[in-house]
Design a protein around this motif. Structure first.
Motif, PDB file in Angstrom:
ATOM      1  N   LEU A 282      70.206  51.163  23.973  1.00  0.00           N
ATOM      2  CA  LEU A 282      71.207  51.950  23.258  1.00  0.00           C
ATOM      3  C   LEU A 282      71.347  51.449  21.822  1.00  0.00           C
ATOM      4  O   LEU A 282      71.409  52.242  20.866  1.00  0.00           O
ATOM      5  CB  LEU A 282      72.543  51.860  24.014  1.00  0.00           C
ATOM      6  N   ALA A 283      71.375  50.111  21.649  1.00  0.00           N
ATOM      7  CA  ALA A 283      71.494  49.549  20.300  1.00  0.00           C
ATOM      8  C   ALA A 283      70.283  49.935  19.446  1.00  0.00           C
ATOM      9  O   ALA A 283      70.420  50.222  18.246  1.00  0.00           O
ATOM     10  CB  ALA A 283      71.627  48.027  20.381  1.00  0.00           C
ATOM     11  N   ALA A 284      69.103  49.972  20.076  1.00  0.00           N
ATOM     12  CA  ALA A 284      67.899  50.358  19.331  1.00  0.00           C
ATOM     13  C   ALA A 284      67.982  51.811  18.882  1.00  0.00           C
ATOM     14  O   ALA A 284      67.600  52.160  17.757  1.00  0.00           O
ATOM     15  CB  ALA A 284      66.671  50.132  20.207  1.00  0.00           C
ATOM     16  N   ARG A 285      68.483  52.677  19.757  1.00  0.00           N
ATOM     17  CA  ARG A 285      68.643  54.079  19.375  1.00  0.00           C
ATOM     18  C   ARG A 285      69.620  54.214  18.205  1.00  0.00           C
ATOM     19  O   ARG A 285      69.380  54.973  17.252  1.00  0.00           O
ATOM     20  CB  ARG A 285      69.160  54.907  20.562  1.00  0.00           C
ATOM     21  N   LEU A 286      70.708  53.465  18.276  1.00  0.00           N
ATOM     22  CA  LEU A 286      71.709  53.560  17.212  1.00  0.00           C
ATOM     23  C   LEU A 286      71.174  52.990  15.901  1.00  0.00           C
ATOM     24  O   LEU A 286      71.498  53.492  14.815  1.00  0.00           O
ATOM     25  CB  LEU A 286      72.989  52.822  17.629  1.00  0.00           C
ATOM     26  N   ALA A 287      70.364  51.948  15.998  1.00  0.00           N
ATOM     27  CA  ALA A 287      69.803  51.359  14.779  1.00  0.00           C
ATOM     28  C   ALA A 287      68.853  52.324  14.084  1.00  0.00           C
ATOM     29  O   ALA A 287      68.737  52.322  12.851  1.00  0.00           O
ATOM     30  CB  ALA A 287      69.074  50.056  15.122  1.00  0.00           C
ATOM     31  N   ASP A 288      68.201  53.171  14.864  1.00  0.00           N
ATOM     32  CA  ASP A 288      67.310  54.180  14.284  1.00  0.00           C
ATOM     33  C   ASP A 288      68.084  55.115  13.361  1.00  0.00           C
ATOM     34  O   ASP A 288      67.633  55.457  12.262  1.00  0.00           O
ATOM     35  CB  ASP A 288      66.640  54.947  15.427  1.00  0.00           C
ATOM     36  N   GLY A 289      69.267  55.546  13.844  1.00  0.00           N
ATOM     37  CA  GLY A 289      70.171  56.312  12.990  1.00  0.00           C
ATOM     38  C   GLY A 289      69.883  57.782  12.872  1.00  0.00           C
ATOM     39  O   GLY A 289      70.714  58.537  12.358  1.00  0.00           O
ATOM     40  N   THR A 290      68.700  58.255  13.327  1.00  0.00           N
ATOM     41  CA  THR A 290      68.397  59.677  13.207  1.00  0.00           C
ATOM     42  C   THR A 290      69.164  60.460  14.278  1.00  0.00           C
ATOM     43  O   THR A 290      69.630  59.896  15.284  1.00  0.00           O
ATOM     44  CB  THR A 290      66.897  59.933  13.390  1.00  0.00           C
ATOM     45  N   THR A 291      69.278  61.750  14.076  1.00  0.00           N
ATOM     46  CA  THR A 291      70.019  62.586  15.030  1.00  0.00           C
ATOM     47  C   THR A 291      69.400  62.534  16.425  1.00  0.00           C
ATOM     48  O   THR A 291      70.127  62.363  17.416  1.00  0.00           O
ATOM     49  CB  THR A 291      70.094  64.033  14.520  1.00  0.00           C
TER      50      THR A 291
END
Length: 732
Positions: A282-291
Motif C-alpha cells: 500500500l505504501a508503495a502504491r501511495l509513493a507512486d502518486g499516480t491515479t
C-alpha cells in the motif's frame, strides 16, 4: 466437565477431519431431514403450548388471588381472560410465528428479537427496559432446565443440516429465545399489554421448558439414527473451519480477524500476494502518486485479506487526529456536514497526515458524497448521517478496516441506520420517532467520541432499542393489516365457492337474465354472508338461488298459490342481501322488472294449461344438499416457469420489493403479510400504501420484470463497492 461444556469452550466440528459416519449429506436428503425436523419441532411445541394454555388459567387465577399489588393483580386477571377468549387463536398464531422464526434461523436470516438488550436508557421508556429484563429472565430460567449435552447436539446437528457450522447457543432454530420470541410476538398481535404478556410468558415457561428438553432428545435421536453426527467431538476452531463458515454465510461477511489471508476473488479488490505485507504494498502504491496507483491502494484498503495476515497498518498521525478532535468539538448540534467542513478535513489530511491518512480522508469523503446522492435514502436520515462525517473520518483513521470489514464498529452503525431508513415501512418524517432518535444518537456521538471505538457499540445498542420501538409500532399495524387481509382472502375464496354453486344450481336450468344477475351480483352477497354471518346465512343464500330457479320454471295451475306464497319472502330476502352488499340500484331494478315479467308469463301459461311437468318446490331456508359440481375448487392459475415459481416460494414476510410504476418510477414496498396458502401478499409502504396482490398477479409482475427483490446491500456497502471498483475517481 460435560461434553456440552467442553464443546462450548472449544467446540466447532472441523468437517475436514470427520469419521466415515460423518460423511457429507446429500442435498436432497438434507432437505428432507430438515423438513422432518422442522415439522417435528413445530408440531410438538405447538402441542406443548396448547396443553400449557389449558393449565395456565388456574395458575394465573391463583397468583392473582395471592397478589396484593392491584396493577399486577389486574394484569394476571387480564391474562386469564385473554387465554380463555383467544385460546385457539394463540395456538394457531404461535404455530405460524414459530415456524417462520425456525425457518429464518435455519437459513441465517432471522432478524432476531424485536427487543434489543438494555442500554442507552435515555432513548427508551422504562417499561421497554423492564419488559426486556423480564423476557431475558424467562429465557435464562428456561435454558437452565435444559440438558447441556442435548443442547449441544441440537446446535451441531441442525448446523450440519443447514450446511453451515454449529449454531450458537442462543440462535439455533429451536432455542428458548426463538420459542418465547414467537410467543411474545403472538401475544403482541392480540394487542396484549406488556404486563399481560409478561404474566402469560412467565406462567407458560415451566410447561414449555419441561417439553423442550424432550423435543431436543427426540430430534437428536432422529438425526443420530440418520447418521447425522452420531458422535460429536469437541474440537478447537480452526482457521479452515472459520473460512468455510464465512464463505457459506449470505451475504458473505469479511473476516478481518481470520488467520487466513486468501487472495481476494473480487476483481475490484487488490489482491495480496502470498507472503507479502499488504501495507508495504500500500505504501508503495501511495509513493507512486499516480491515479491508478492510488486507486490500487484504495483497493488494498477494501480487501479483508489486508487485515487478516497478522500485519498492522500504520497508525494515524497524532497531529491530524488532534485537529479533527477540534473540528468535532466545534460542530455542536447544528451539524457536522457540508462542503466547508469537508474541505477543511481534506486540507487537514493533506497538510497534517501521512499519504495513507490523506487517502483515508478522501475515501470517507467520497462515501458521504455517494450517500448524499443515493435516492433510496430519505433526506431526513441523510441530514443526520452527514453530521457524522468527522466522526467517521476519525473512526476510519483509528481502525483502517472501515472499508474492508462490515464489522468495523462505525461502519456497522452506519449500515444499521441505512438499513432501517431504507425500509419502506419506516416512518422517516421530520418529526418521527426514528429520525428524532437517530438525531439523539448523532448528538451523543459528537459529544462522546474521541478515540475509543467502543462508543459505537453503545450507539448501536441505543439504535437497537430505538428500532425495537419502531418494530412494536409496525407489529401493531401489521396485526391490523393481517386481520383485513385474512378477511379479504376469505372473501375471495367465498366468492369462488359462490360462483361454483351458481354454475351448478342455475347454469343450465335458469334463464340467461337470472344467471347474469346471480353471477354479477348475488355471488357478492353470498360471499359476504358466508364470511360475516357464517354457514346458516350461506345456506339461506343458496336457498334463494334454488327458489329463484324454481319460480321461473313451468307450473301447473295448483302450484300458483305456492308460488304466490313464496314470492314475498323471496323478494324480501333478495332485497336485504343486495342492499347489504351495496349492489347498484339500477342493476337491482332491471333484474326485478325482468323477474316480474317472467313470473307473469309463468302464471299465464299455468292458467291456460300450457305448463310442463311440475317441479318440486325447494324448502326455502333449508336447501337440499348441493350437487357434486357445486363443491368449489380454485380455478387453475396460469402456469409459471420453474424460476418464477422458485422466486415466489422464496418470498418472505419482511422482504422488500421494487415495483415499476406506470410513470417509470420504482417504488419500494415491503411484504407485510403472506397468507397461509401463499395466495395473497400484502405490500405496504409507510404511511399510505397497503396493497393486496394475488399470487397470479405477482407471478406476472416477476415474469415481466415489473417487480424484483430489492438489493439487500446497504447504501454504505454499495458506496464502498463503487469506490473499490474504480467507478469513483481519486485525485492524484
Amino acid at each position: 466437565m460435560s461434553l456440552a461444556q467442553a464443546g462450548t469452550a472449544t467446540a466447532r466440528d472441523d468437517r475436514d477431519e470427520r469419521d466415515d459416519d460423518d460423511a457429507p449429506i446429500d442435498p436432497a436428503r438434507r432437505s428432507a431431514l430438515l423438513q422432518d425436523c422442522s415439522g417435528m419441532v413445530v408440531s410438538q411445541l405447538s402441542g406443548a403450548i396448547a396443553e400449557a394454555l389449558k393449565k395456565v388459567g388456574d395458575d394465573l387465577t391463583a397468583l392473582a388471588l395471592r397478589n396484593r399489588d392491584p396493577a399486577a393483580q389486574q394484569a394476571l386477571l387480564d391474562a386469564v381472560t385473554l387465554v380463555r377468549r383467544h385460546h385457539a387463536d394463540i395456538e394457531a398464531r404461535f404455530r405460524e410465528m414459530f415456524a417462520d422464526i425456525f425457518a429464518r434461523r435455519i437459513h441465517g436470516d432471522d432478524d432476531g428479537p424485536a427487543d434489543a438488550p438494555a442500554g442507552g436508557l435515555a432513548l427508551v421508556d422504562d417499561s421497554v427496559i423492564e419488559e426486556k429484563i423480564a423476557f431475558d429472565r424467562i429465557i435464562q430460567r428456561a435454558r437452565s432446565k435444559l440438558d447441556p449435552d442435548e443442547v449441544l447436539g441440537i446446535r451441531a446437528r441442525l448446523g450440519v443440516l443447514a450446511a453451515g457450522d454449529w449454531f450458537d447457543e442462543d440462535n439455533h432454530p429451536a432455542a428458548p429465545e426463538a420459542v418465547f420470541e414467537a410467543l411474545r410476538r403472538t401475544l403482541a398481535q392480540l394487542n396484549a399489554e406488556a404486563g399481560v404478556r409478561d404474566a402469560l410468558l412467565d406462567a407458560i415457561e415451566p410447561h414449555v421448558s419441561s417439553n423442550l428438553g424432550a423435543i431436543y432428545t427426540t430430534v437428536n435421536e432422529r438425526l443420530r439414527s440418520n447418521h447425522v453426527l452420531p458422535r460429536i467431538r469437541p474440537q478447537v476452531v480452526t482457521a479452515k473451519a472459520q473460512a468455510r463458515r464465512a464463505k457459506a454465510a449470505q451475504p458473505p461477511a469479511p473476516a478481518p480477524d481470520s488467520a487466513v489471508a486468501a487472495p481476494a476473488a473480487d476483481p475490484a479488490i487488490e489482491s495480496v500476494p502470498a507472503g507479502e505485507d499488504p501495507f508495504v504494498l500500500l505504501a508503495a502504491r501511495l509513493a507512486d502518486g499516480t491515479t491508478p496507483a492510488r486507486l490500487a491502494a484504495a483497493r488494498l484498503l477494501a480487501n479483508p485479506a489486508s487485515f487478516g495476515a497478522g500485519k498492522s497498518p500504520p497508525a494515524v498521525e497524532t497531529g491530524l487526529l488532534d485537529s479533527l478532535h477540534a473540528i468535532q468539538a466545534g460542530c455542536g448540534e447544528s451539524g457536522a456536514g457540508g462542503p466547508r467542513l469537508l474541505d477543511e478535513m481534506l486540507e487537514k489530511g493533506r497538510t497534517m497526515g501521512s499519504p495513507l491518512d490523506q487517502l483515508t480522508v478522501e475515501i470517507v469523503s467520497q462515501v458521504f458524497d455517494h450517500l448524499y446522492a443515493d435516492r433510496r435514502l430519505p433526506d431526513t436520515i441523510k441530514q443526520q448521517m452527514l453530521r457524522l462525517q468527522v466522526v467517521a473520518v476519525k473512526a476510519a483513521l483509528i481502525d483502517r478496516s472501515f472499508f474492508a470489514s462490515r464489522r468495523h464498529p462505525m461502519r456497522r452503525l452506519l449500515d444499521e441506520i441505512c438499513r432501517a431508513a431504507s425500509d419502506p415501512d419506516a416512518d422517516v418524517g421530520p418529526d418521527s420517532a426514528l429520525v428524532g432518535g437517530v438525531a439523539e444518537i448523532v448528538d451523543w456521538l459528537l459529544a462522546s467520541f474521541e478515540s475509543d471505538l467502543s462508543v459505537f457499540d453503545d450507539a448501536a445498542m441505543r439504535l437497537d432499542l430505538l428500532l425495537s420501538i419502531e418494530s412494536q409500532r409496525r407489529m401493531e399495524r401489521d396485526a391490523a393489516l393481517a386481520r383485513q387481509a385474512e378477511r379479504l382472502e376469505a372473501l375471495v375464496l367465498a366468492q369462488e365457492q359462490a360462483r361454483a354453486e351458481i354454475r351448478a344450481r342455475a347454469g343450465e336450468s335458469a334463464p340467461a337474465f337470472m344467471v347474469d344477475f346471480l353471477d354479477r351480483s348475488w355471488y357478492r352477497v353470498m360471499a359476504m354472508l358466508r364470511v360475516e354471518d357464517g354457514d346458516a346465512a350461506w345456506r339461506d343464500a343458496l336457498a334463494c338461488i334454488d327458489a329463484l330457479v324454481w319460480s321461473v320454471q313451468p307450473k301447473e295451475s295448483p302450484e300458483i298459490p305456492r308460488l304466490a306464497s313464496l314470492l314475498p319472502k323471496l323478494i324480501a330476502e333478495l332485497n336485504r342481501g343486495l342492499a347489504r352488499a351495496g349492489v347498484d340500484k339500477s342493476d337491482q331494478e332491471r333484474f326485478f322488472n325482468e323477474l316480474l315479467k317472467r313470473h307473469g308469463e309463468v302464471i299465464q301459461r299455468a292458467k291456460v294449461g300450457a305448463a310442463g311437468p311440475a317441479s318440486p318446490l325447494p324448502a326455502f331456508g333449508q336447501p337440499a344438499a348441493p350437487p357434486r359440481e357445486a363443491v368449489a375448487s380454485r380455478p387453475a392459475e396460469p402456469p409459471v416457469s420453474p424460476e418464477i415459481a422458485r422466486q415466489l416460494g422464496d418470498l418472505r414476510r419482511g422482504d422488500t420489493l421494487e415495483l415499476l410504476e406506470p410513470d417509470g418510477a420504482r417504488r419500494r414496498l415491503r411484504i407485510s403479510w403472506v397468507s397461509p396458502t401463499r395466495r395473497l401478499f400484502v405490500l405496504t409502504r409507510h404511511p399510505e400504501v397497503a396493497r393486496p396482490v394475488e399470487r397470479a398477479e405477482l407471478a406476472r409482475w416477476l415474469a415481466t420484470g415489473r417487480v424484483r427483490l430489492a438489493d439487500a446491500e446497504t447504501a454504505i456497502e454499495r458506496t464502498i463497492a463503487t469506490i473499490a471498483a474504480g467507478k469513483a475517481g481519486l485525485p492524484a
